[in-house]
Motif scaffolding. Structure first.
Motif, PDB file in Angstrom:
ATOM      1  N   GLY A  12      35.457  38.881  56.026  1.00  0.00           N
ATOM      2  CA  GLY A  12      35.493  38.737  54.455  1.00  0.00           C
ATOM      3  C   GLY A  12      36.721  37.876  54.313  1.00  0.00           C
ATOM      4  O   GLY A  12      36.782  37.369  53.128  1.00  0.00           O
ATOM      5  N   GLN A  13      37.749  37.820  55.078  1.00  0.00           N
ATOM      6  CA  GLN A  13      38.719  37.215  54.842  1.00  0.00           C
ATOM      7  C   GLN A  13      38.939  35.699  55.083  1.00  0.00           C
ATOM      8  O   GLN A  13      39.469  34.684  54.415  1.00  0.00           O
ATOM      9  CB  GLN A  13      40.087  37.615  55.599  1.00  0.00           C
ATOM     10  CG  GLN A  13      40.659  38.888  55.227  1.00  0.00           C
ATOM     11  CD  GLN A  13      39.573  40.212  55.292  1.00  0.00           C
ATOM     12  OE1 GLN A  13      39.103  40.296  56.486  1.00  0.00           O
ATOM     13  NE2 GLN A  13      39.559  40.812  54.107  1.00  0.00           N
ATOM     14  N   LEU A  15      35.707  33.868  55.594  1.00  0.00           N
ATOM     15  CA  LEU A  15      34.451  33.411  55.574  1.00  0.00           C
ATOM     16  C   LEU A  15      34.351  32.101  54.342  1.00  0.00           C
ATOM     17  O   LEU A  15      33.734  30.965  54.900  1.00  0.00           O
ATOM     18  CB  LEU A  15      33.560  34.372  54.542  1.00  0.00           C
ATOM     19  CG  LEU A  15      32.018  34.062  54.159  1.00  0.00           C
ATOM     20  CD1 LEU A  15      31.261  33.541  55.340  1.00  0.00           C
ATOM     21  CD2 LEU A  15      31.342  34.924  53.275  1.00  0.00           C
ATOM     22  N   GLU A  16      35.236  32.279  53.324  1.00  0.00           N
ATOM     23  CA  GLU A  16      35.280  31.046  52.437  1.00  0.00           C
ATOM     24  C   GLU A  16      35.841  29.888  53.109  1.00  0.00           C
ATOM     25  O   GLU A  16      35.327  28.595  52.736  1.00  0.00           O
ATOM     26  CB  GLU A  16      35.917  31.442  51.350  1.00  0.00           C
ATOM     27  CG  GLU A  16      35.454  32.263  50.172  1.00  0.00           C
ATOM     28  CD  GLU A  16      36.220  32.603  49.115  1.00  0.00           C
ATOM     29  OE1 GLU A  16      37.260  31.894  48.741  1.00  0.00           O
ATOM     30  OE2 GLU A  16      35.613  33.486  48.297  1.00  0.00           O
ATOM     31  N   GLU A  52      31.005  43.886  49.464  1.00  0.00           N
ATOM     32  CA  GLU A  52      31.998  42.861  49.466  1.00  0.00           C
ATOM     33  C   GLU A  52      30.984  41.642  49.967  1.00  0.00           C
ATOM     34  O   GLU A  52      31.369  40.510  49.529  1.00  0.00           O
ATOM     35  CB  GLU A  52      33.043  43.068  50.315  1.00  0.00           C
ATOM     36  CG  GLU A  52      33.992  41.854  50.426  1.00  0.00           C
ATOM     37  CD  GLU A  52      35.072  42.306  51.721  1.00  0.00           C
ATOM     38  OE1 GLU A  52      36.418  41.893  51.480  1.00  0.00           O
ATOM     39  OE2 GLU A  52      34.562  42.656  52.821  1.00  0.00           O
ATOM     40  N   LYS A  55      28.910  40.154  47.518  1.00  0.00           N
ATOM     41  CA  LYS A  55      29.944  39.347  46.359  1.00  0.00           C
ATOM     42  C   LYS A  55      30.296  37.880  47.047  1.00  0.00           C
ATOM     43  O   LYS A  55      30.548  37.152  46.324  1.00  0.00           O
ATOM     44  CB  LYS A  55      31.095  40.266  45.987  1.00  0.00           C
ATOM     45  CG  LYS A  55      30.850  41.627  45.182  1.00  0.00           C
ATOM     46  CD  LYS A  55      32.003  42.225  45.079  1.00  0.00           C
ATOM     47  CE  LYS A  55      31.520  43.405  44.183  1.00  0.00           C
ATOM     48  NZ  LYS A  55      32.878  44.306  43.878  1.00  0.00           N
ATOM     49  N   LEU A  56      30.595  37.855  48.297  1.00  0.00           N
ATOM     50  CA  LEU A  56      30.717  36.625  49.006  1.00  0.00           C
ATOM     51  C   LEU A  56      29.709  35.858  49.310  1.00  0.00           C
ATOM     52  O   LEU A  56      30.046  34.677  49.615  1.00  0.00           O
ATOM     53  CB  LEU A  56      31.533  37.150  50.464  1.00  0.00           C
ATOM     54  CG  LEU A  56      32.954  37.604  50.138  1.00  0.00           C
ATOM     55  CD1 LEU A  56      33.327  38.013  51.515  1.00  0.00           C
ATOM     56  CD2 LEU A  56      34.110  36.654  49.660  1.00  0.00           C
TER      57      LEU A  56
END
Length: 245
Positions: A12-13, A15-16, A52, A55-56
């Protein structure tokens, strides 16, 4: 140009940052089902991490059924975990993996029925980390969800992949998940040419009989996983029946 879909070391940290690279078409990951959380039974935390991921941008999520609970007769626990998974997915595509090679025929039927009752989109035979299903096991799974909105998936088709993939599609699989999608699709024309050699007119009944005969070639088939799989970091591609026939 070449596009990539990373599935390892994604979380999650970061991914973007992966998705910001123009050569990345999609990402997959399993950070929402960390081993220590599963062992401790901390399903609330797993649910929060899954939410989460949605949401991502996650649009398809897999889970592996708790077959230990299933085989121990803890059916309400199994149903509750399926309910929580479906809720956490928030309307996105859901798939539940059964690992049918560890189950009896009756357990396969019961497990698939629970998946359908939970409203999960796909019931899937295996993850690919262990032995895959026989044709008989697949048919038990498929028949258990017949008449419901739940579809069936077979993945990780092994050699001879084209024949096995088509046989499962002929038997009613809605999706085939495999690392060998180009090989399977490229061989389709060769198989059609062979069928035309049997029947120059390309009659539909001969085509059905030809592909039905391929079922006899099926070995046990280990399967792979899809994007946002809860059990493997291996990337796979899904082929639908409509894309081939």
């Amino acid at each position: 140009g070449v596009k990539f879909m990373p599935t390892g070391c994604v979380n999650g940290q970061n991914l973007e940052s992966y998705l910001s690279f123009d050569r990345i078409i999609a990402c997959g990951g399993s950070w929402m089902v960390k081993g220590d959380l599963v062992k401790a039974g901390k399903f609330d935390e797993i649910k929060a991490l899954t939410e989460e991921a949605v949401k991502l941008g996650a649009t398809a999520l897999d889970m592996v059924m708790n077959i230990g609970a299933l085989r121990s007769g803890l059916y309400e626990d199994v149903k509750e975990q399926l309910r929580v998974f479906k809720e956490a997915a928030q309307g996105n595509v859901t798939k539940c993996i059964l690992e049918v090679n560890f189950l009896t025929d009756d357990e396969i039927k019961r497990a698939a029925t629970y998946v359908a009752e939970a409203g999960i989109d796909y019931v899937k035979t295996s993850s690919g980390q262990f032995d895959g299903p026989s044709m008989e096991q697949f048919l038990i799974m498929k028949n258990a969800v017949e008449g419901s909105a739940t579809k069936s998936k077979v993945a990780g088709v092994k050699f001879p992949r084209p024949q096995n993939a088509y046989a499962f599609l002929l038997a009613g699989a809605d999706l085939i998940g495999t690392r060998a999608a180009p090989e399977i699709i490229d061989a389709f024309d060769d198989l059609i040419d062979l069928e035309h050699g049997i029947d120059p007119e390309g009659g539909p009944m001969k085509k059905i009989l030809f592909f039905a005969a391929l079922i006899l070639l099926l070995p046990k088939i280990p399967l792979l996983n899809n994007i946002f799989s809860s059990s493997t970091n291996s990337s796979s591609t899904s082929i639908s029946k409509s894309e081939l026939f």
